[in-house]
Design an enzyme around this catalytic site. Structure first.
Site, PDB file in Angstrom:
ATOM      1  N   HIS A  46      28.364  56.070   5.454  1.00 43.43           N
ATOM      2  CA  HIS A  46      29.589  56.838   5.180  1.00 43.43           C
ATOM      3  C   HIS A  46      29.312  58.071   4.327  1.00 43.43           C
ATOM      4  CE1 HIS A  46      33.003  53.841   6.347  1.00 43.43           C
ATOM      5  NE2 HIS A  46      32.046  53.901   7.253  1.00 43.43           N
TER       6      HIS A  46
ATOM      7  N   HIS B 266      26.052  46.182  12.228  1.00 44.88           N
ATOM      8  CA  HIS B 266      27.072  45.130  12.147  1.00 44.88           C
ATOM      9  C   HIS B 266      26.480  43.736  12.357  1.00 44.88           C
ATOM     10  CE1 HIS B 266      30.638  48.115  12.975  1.00 44.88           C
ATOM     11  NE2 HIS B 266      30.038  48.327  11.821  1.00 44.88           N
TER      12      HIS B 266
ATOM     13  N   ARG C 226      26.374  50.322   4.472  1.00 44.56           N
ATOM     14  CA  ARG C 226      27.511  51.100   4.958  1.00 44.56           C
ATOM     15  C   ARG C 226      27.779  52.328   4.088  1.00 44.56           C
ATOM     16  NH1 ARG C 226      33.664  49.840   5.069  1.00 44.56           N
ATOM     17  NH2 ARG C 226      34.372  50.882   6.963  1.00 44.56           N
TER      18      ARG C 226
ATOM     19  N   ASN D  34      37.591  54.272   4.063  1.00 44.66           N
ATOM     20  CA  ASN D  34      36.959  53.715   2.860  1.00 44.66           C
ATOM     21  C   ASN D  34      37.916  52.955   1.955  1.00 44.66           C
ATOM     22  OD1 ASN D  34      34.393  54.792   3.448  1.00 44.66           O
ATOM     23  ND2 ASN D  34      34.946  56.765   2.554  1.00 44.66           N
TER      24      ASN D  34
HETATM   25  C1  HEM Z   1      29.864  52.992  15.613  1.00 44.16           C
HETATM   26  C2  HEM Z   1      30.928  53.213  14.893  1.00 44.16           C
HETATM   27  C3  HEM Z   1      31.340  52.333  13.753  1.00 44.16           C
HETATM   28  C4  HEM Z   1      32.583  51.849  13.525  1.00 44.16           C
HETATM   29  C5  HEM Z   1      33.823  52.131  14.352  1.00 44.16           C
HETATM   30  C6  HEM Z   1      32.504  51.018  12.361  1.00 44.16           C
HETATM   31  C7  HEM Z   1      33.577  50.372  11.805  1.00 44.16           C
HETATM   32  C8  HEM Z   1      33.492  49.442  10.795  1.00 44.16           C
HETATM   33  C9  HEM Z   1      34.603  48.694  10.283  1.00 44.16           C
HETATM   34  C10 HEM Z   1      36.046  48.845  10.738  1.00 44.16           C
HETATM   35  C11 HEM Z   1      34.134  47.847   9.337  1.00 44.16           C
HETATM   36  C12 HEM Z   1      34.933  46.861   8.512  1.00 44.16           C
HETATM   37  C13 HEM Z   1      35.578  47.562   7.331  1.00 44.16           C
HETATM   38  C14 HEM Z   1      36.577  46.696   6.594  1.00 44.16           C
HETATM   39  O1  HEM Z   1      36.692  45.505   6.883  1.00 44.16           O
HETATM   40  O2  HEM Z   1      37.270  47.218   5.715  1.00 44.16           O
HETATM   41  C15 HEM Z   1      32.716  48.071   9.249  1.00 44.16           C
HETATM   42  C16 HEM Z   1      31.873  47.387   8.407  1.00 44.16           C
HETATM   43  C17 HEM Z   1      30.524  47.625   8.332  1.00 44.16           C
HETATM   44  N1  HEM Z   1      29.832  48.640   8.954  1.00 44.16           N
HETATM   45 FE1  HEM Z   1      30.503  49.794  10.454  1.00 44.16          FE
HETATM   46  N2  HEM Z   1      31.226  51.005  11.904  1.00 44.16           N
HETATM   47  C18 HEM Z   1      30.476  51.794  12.714  1.00 44.16           C
HETATM   48  C19 HEM Z   1      29.141  52.087  12.559  1.00 44.16           C
HETATM   49  C20 HEM Z   1      28.349  51.599  11.555  1.00 44.16           C
HETATM   50  C21 HEM Z   1      27.032  52.063  11.234  1.00 44.16           C
HETATM   51  C22 HEM Z   1      26.343  53.244  11.916  1.00 44.16           C
HETATM   52  C23 HEM Z   1      26.567  51.304  10.213  1.00 44.16           C
HETATM   53  C24 HEM Z   1      25.249  51.371   9.502  1.00 44.16           C
HETATM   54  C25 HEM Z   1      24.100  51.590  10.098  1.00 44.16           C
HETATM   55  C26 HEM Z   1      27.604  50.364   9.897  1.00 44.16           C
HETATM   56  C27 HEM Z   1      27.505  49.384   8.953  1.00 44.16           C
HETATM   57  C28 HEM Z   1      28.532  48.537   8.593  1.00 44.16           C
HETATM   58  C29 HEM Z   1      28.352  47.393   7.727  1.00 44.16           C
HETATM   59  C30 HEM Z   1      27.030  46.900   7.176  1.00 44.16           C
HETATM   60  C31 HEM Z   1      29.617  46.835   7.547  1.00 44.16           C
HETATM   61  C32 HEM Z   1      29.979  45.632   6.677  1.00 44.16           C
HETATM   62  C33 HEM Z   1      30.257  46.120   5.275  1.00 44.16           C
HETATM   63  C34 HEM Z   1      30.604  45.023   4.280  1.00 44.16           C
HETATM   64  O3  HEM Z   1      30.571  43.837   4.608  1.00 44.16           O
HETATM   65  O4  HEM Z   1      30.917  45.394   3.136  1.00 44.16           O
HETATM   66  N3  HEM Z   1      28.677  50.586  10.696  1.00 44.16           N
HETATM   67  N4  HEM Z   1      32.358  49.054  10.145  1.00 44.16           N
END
Ligand code: HEM
Ligand SMILES: *[C@@H]1O[C@H](CO)[C@@H](O)[C@H](O)[C@H]1NC(C)=O
Ligand SMILES: *[C@@H]1O[C@H](CO)[C@@H](O)[C@H](O)[C@H]1NC(C)=O
Ligand SMILES: *[C@@H]1O[C@H](CO)[C@@H](O)[C@H](O)[C@H]1NC(C)=O
Ligand SMILES: *[C@@H]1O[C@H](CO)[C@@H](O)[C@H](O)[C@H]1NC(C)=O
Ligand SMILES: *[C@@H]1O[C@H](CO)[C@@H](O)[C@H](O)[C@H]1NC(C)=O
Ligand SMILES: *[C@@H]1O[C@H](CO)[C@@H](O)[C@H](O)[C@H]1NC(C)=O
Length: 325
Positions: A65, A189, A61, A90
């Site tokens: 970002h 995800h 992530r 973030n």
């Molecule tokens: C399509 C639009 C996207 C939205 C709206 C989104 C939103 C989010 C949100 C809200 C979280 C949780 C954050 C938290 O709990 O504080 C998250 C986690 C995550 N996102 Fe996304 N995301 C998107 C796209 C992506 C992309 C493109 C990637 C990477 C290729 C990605 C990888 C991740 C990963 C791996 C997590 C888990 C992080 C952790 O466990 O520390 N996301 N995302």
């Protein structure tokens, strides 16, 4: 004279058409200046995942970002009151900064002043996917580190789980990514976790309907209502890819077919009317064809890693990822 000029101009056009559109990054960028960098980063990511499997998700992530805010320039790693770390997407959310410091220290010990923080994020993201069970790819390298963070850019440019699918598509288009990239990269995800505060609006009184989001499986609603009670601790987390949390696979898309997407922006790829049905059919394809998902994911990761890199002698190679030299 005139002919010579035309000839030179034609040569230039030919040269640019062959080389100009190509990325300035290359997979062997450090092959002589830091031949062991890939091994060093991989070793450090491996150690971090041994301590905590979720760290793979967090590192993936961070690269995302970083790239979405004025390109892959390590800007998310900078500390300070104007940092991207304090932007809404973030704050209390992005994690893994200490691990990046550890990787950077190991890399500096191997070959100081040579490898950018932006490239470390790109390599660590790839290694995280691979160590979680996903396919590998050759990471394009040669990015340099920026000198400024852009907090307002992070607030406006990063997608929110409360955005409509059309808004998310627009935000991806703004950085040169298309609908295929939206769906394949959302497959990120398949690992990691999210906090209650980012999906609890779906659990009790969704959009003023007086009922939970009808596109969430009822058993899952009941389970999450217990985990995330109203006025409870919004920082409690649960898996983004229910029942396949730490494995990088296409189970995330199978969940969407069963109304088991966690974020509104996850389930919306399958259930919303946005995206002119393009996202829905991609979700269906990926859910039934894991190698198609992996191929598209890898291609989209390479595209994302190519967003506006600083190259050549621009800006700098940071010594410490948290501060400019
Ligand atoms: C399509 C639009 C996207 C939205 C709206 C989104 C939103 C989010 C949100 C809200 C979280 C949780 C954050 C938290 O709990 O504080 C998250 C986690 C995550 N996102 Fe996304 N995301 C998107 C796209 C992506 C992309 C493109 C990637 C990477 C290729 C990605 C990888 C991740 C990963 C791996 C997590 C888990 C992080 C952790 O466990 O520390 N996301 N995302
Ligand atoms: C690398 O480390 C050496 C020894 O500490 C130092 O003299 C040199 O300036 C450093 N090079 C860069 C580019 O940071
Ligand atoms: C910050 O990001 C916004 C949105 O992408 C952009 O318009 C602005 O020019 C950026 N600011 C700097 C200083 O790069
Ligand atoms: C998105 O771009 C890729 C190339 O980068 C292309 O193969 C794919 O067909 C595009 N998808 C859409 C929906 O335009
Ligand atoms: C749900 O929210 C709407 C609008 O915010 C409100 O009018 C309604 O009373 C709420 N219903 C319940 C059951 O809380
Ligand atoms: C999450 O934890 C942070 C740091 O302890 C706190 O400042 C914040 O208010 C919490 N957020 C929620 C939604 O509870
Ligand atoms: C799926 O995960 C949820 C939440 O962790 C758990 O309650 C449920 O028992 C799991 N279901 C299966 C079939 O493993």
């Amino acid at each position: 004279m005139k002919k010579a000029c035309v000839f030179v101009a034609l040569l230039l056009v030919l040269f640019l058409s062959v080389f100009g559109v190509q990325s300035q990054l290359s997979t062997d960028f450090y092959s002589s200046s830091c031949p062991n960098v890939l091994k060093v980063v991989r070793r450090e990511v491996f150690k971090a995942l041994q301590t905590e499997m979720r760290m793979g998700a967090s590192l993936l992530r961070l690269h995302f970002h970083d790239c979405f805010v004025n390109g892959c320039d390590g800007s998310i790693l900078l500390d300070g009151s104007d940092s991207e770390k304090l932007a809404a997407p973030n704050l209390n959310s992005a994690r893994g900064f200490d691990v990046v410091d550890t990787i950077k220290t190991a890399v500096e010990n191997e070959c100081n002043g040579t490898v950018s923080c932006a490239d470390i994020l790109a390599i660590a993201a790839r290694d995280s996917v691979v160590l979680s069970g996903g396919n590998s790819w050759k990471v394009l390298l040669g990015r340099r580190d920026g000198l400024i963070a852009n907090q307002s850019g992070a607030n406006s440019g990063l997608p929110s789980p409360f955005d409509s699918i059309n808004t998310i598509i627009t935000k991806f288009n703004n950085v040169g990514l298309n609908v295929t990239d939206v769906v394949s990269l959302s497959g990120g995800h398949t690992i990691g976790r999210a906090r209650c505060v980012l999906f609890s609006n779906r659990l009790f009184n969704f959009s003023g309907t007086g009922a939970p989001d009808s596109t969430m499986d009822t058993d899952m609603v009941a389970d999450l209502q217990k985990l995330c009670p109203q006025n409870g601790d919004g920082n409690v987390t649960t898996a983004l890819d229910r029942n396949s949390t730490d494995v990088f696979d296409n189970h995330y898309f199978k969940n969407l077919l069963n109304n088991k997407g966690l974020l509104s922006s996850d389930q919306g790829l399958f259930s919303s009317a946005d995206g002119v049905a393009a996202t829905k059919s991609l979700v269906e394809s990926y859910s039934s064809d894991s190698s198609l998902f992996m191929t598209d994911f890898v291609n989209s990761m390479i595209k994302m890693g190519n967003i506006s890199p600083l190259t050549g002698s621009n800006e700098e190679i940071r010594k410490n990822c948290r501060v400019v030299n």
